[in-house]
Design an enzyme around this catalytic site. Structure first.
Site, mmCIF file in Angstrom:
data_model
loop_
_atom_site.group_PDB
_atom_site.id
_atom_site.type_symbol
_atom_site.label_atom_id
_atom_site.label_comp_id
_atom_site.label_asym_id
_atom_site.label_seq_id
_atom_site.Cartn_x
_atom_site.Cartn_y
_atom_site.Cartn_z
ATOM 1 N N LEU A 158 2.078 -17.839 -11.879
ATOM 2 C CA LEU A 158 1.765 -16.543 -11.313
ATOM 3 C C LEU A 158 1.792 -16.930 -9.825
ATOM 4 O O LEU A 158 1.506 -18.231 -9.578
ATOM 5 C CB LEU A 158 0.310 -16.380 -11.536
ATOM 6 N N ASP A 159 1.877 -15.898 -8.911
ATOM 7 C CA ASP A 159 1.748 -16.075 -7.748
ATOM 8 C C ASP A 159 0.525 -16.718 -6.984
ATOM 9 O O ASP A 159 -0.582 -16.197 -7.922
ATOM 10 C CB ASP A 159 1.990 -14.959 -6.997
ATOM 11 N N ARG A 160 0.275 -17.151 -6.071
ATOM 12 C CA ARG A 160 -0.907 -17.725 -5.737
ATOM 13 C C ARG A 160 -1.858 -16.694 -5.537
ATOM 14 O O ARG A 160 -3.132 -16.896 -6.082
ATOM 15 C CB ARG A 160 -0.774 -18.317 -3.982
ATOM 16 N N THR A 162 -2.107 -13.859 -7.058
ATOM 17 C CA THR A 162 -2.206 -13.044 -8.411
ATOM 18 C C THR A 162 -3.157 -13.900 -9.356
ATOM 19 O O THR A 162 -3.081 -14.929 -9.512
ATOM 20 C CB THR A 162 -0.920 -12.800 -9.170
ATOM 21 N N ARG A 263 6.066 -6.955 -7.895
ATOM 22 C CA ARG A 263 5.695 -6.418 -6.573
ATOM 23 C C ARG A 263 6.971 -5.920 -6.098
ATOM 24 O O ARG A 263 6.946 -4.772 -5.154
ATOM 25 C CB ARG A 263 5.478 -7.877 -5.727
#
Length: 348
Positions: A158-160, A162, A263
């Site tokens: 997961l992105d930082r 998120t 995104r």
């Protein structure tokens, strides 16, 4: 901060590098990575080695492609056979850190974590501590090394910024089986997002190919060009849960697993995720964005990270052979955004 890890598809598995001097690894390039520079490809997937160190190893012939020496700028192709004799790692291995974890489920083979926002999943250049891997090393005595020590236990990412459900493997064989499940789209993932703009359709698929942005190395972009060899197929299903004046709450199910997929796809329909600086140009949401009935003293920041949350994950347990589903509640910061949207941005 964007790490090298953001430049690679989240469902690709790589042979682990232990960091032993003279260690030899062989891997085959998958179609999804075709077109990347060899040094970029290796630096993004073996994070303990800087690009300059890898470039020297390529120049010295310690890294070869299809049995031949190549330049660091060589553009890799599907089925290329890469042989790597690693130099010593640039950094020490990630140390255990006593960082609290919200553990949704745990057994002897795997665990499911509710990742908070503002936590990088694994160490990378510029983020060597405070990551999920540092926390996992402290909380669990056994973690899979299928993706290497720097990604111990990490099956997907997961992105930082998120938040939400993330799957962790303790057993190496289970890790590889879970990785194949992600690769073959046998894992159900559902996110919730708050976007700028009122999405007009109640539900729809976004089917636009994704590739690296031509001028910004940390961004992705969409293209409809089927002949673009740099682009990869991507499909995202969305369903509008609620509309507000100028904003939407949506439920999102990515059918593929491309970098920044949700995104960039939502941005492609002019409804980027709220406070997603990379794709909306804004890194926070303030009360004055929702209502003008404020004094300067009353104007405060509501949220300073992208409003994207991995809410639900469903998969068949590789050992129990049971369908498992886990859900993480919408975090407090996004709940606060929704409360203020309902108060100040009711549909007309």
């Amino acid at each position: 901060m964007i790490s090298e890890d953001d430049l690679v598809d989240p469902d690709e598995l790589f042979p682990p590098a232990t960091g032993a001097v003279g260690e030899v690894i062989e891997c085959e390039v998958k179609a999804r990575s075709a077109g990347l520079r060899l040094d970029h490809y290796l630096a993004a997937n073996y994070l303990s080695f800087s690009r300059s160190v890898l470039q020297k190893a390529i120049e010295s012939g310690d890294i070869t492609v299809n049995g031949k020496s190549v330049k660091a700028s060589y553009k890799i192709r599907p089925a290329d056979q890469i042989r790597i004799q690693f130099p010593p790692p640039d950094y020490d291995l990630p140390p255990p850190e006593d960082i609290p974890l919200d553990i949704l489920y745990e057994d002897q083979w795997l665990a499911v974590i509710n990742k908070p926002p503002n936590m990088v999943v694994h160490p990378a250049k510029g983020n060597w501590s405070g990551t999920l891997v540092n926390a996992l090393q402290f909380h669990f005595t056994e973690l899979s090394n299928a993706n290497g020590t720097y990604r111990a236990g990490i099956v997907h990412r997961l992105d930082r910024d998120t938040s939400g459900v993330i799957l962790v493997a303790k057993d190496t064989n289970v890790h590889r089986e879970l990785g194949l499940m992600f690769e073959h789209r046998h894992v159900f993932k559902e996110y919730v997002a708050i976007t700028y703009g009122e999405i007009d359709r109640d539900s729809d698929y976004i089917e636009l190919r994704i590739k690296h942005h031509p001028s910004d190395r940390v961004k992705m972009c969409v293209t409809a060009d089927r002949k673009d060899m740099q682009a990869k197929d991507a499909c995202t299903f969305y369903e509008v849960v609620e509309r507000f004046r100028g904003y939407s709450l949506v439920r999102v199910q990515p059918k593929t697993g491309r970098t920044h997929q949700i995104r960039v796809h939502l941005a492609s329909i002019d409804c980027p995720v709220v406070a997603d600086k990379l794709y909306s140009g804004r890194d926070q949401l303030k009360r004055s964005d929702l209502t003008q009935l404020l004094t300067n003293e009353e104007d405060t920041q509501i949220i300073d990270r992208q409003c994207l949350h991995a809410q639900r994950l469903r998969f068949t347990h590789p050992r129990l052979n049971q369908l498992m589903q886990f859900e993480a509640p919408i975090p407090n910061d996004m709940q606060r955004v929704l409360e203020l949207l309902k108060a100040h941005r009711k549909p007309s």
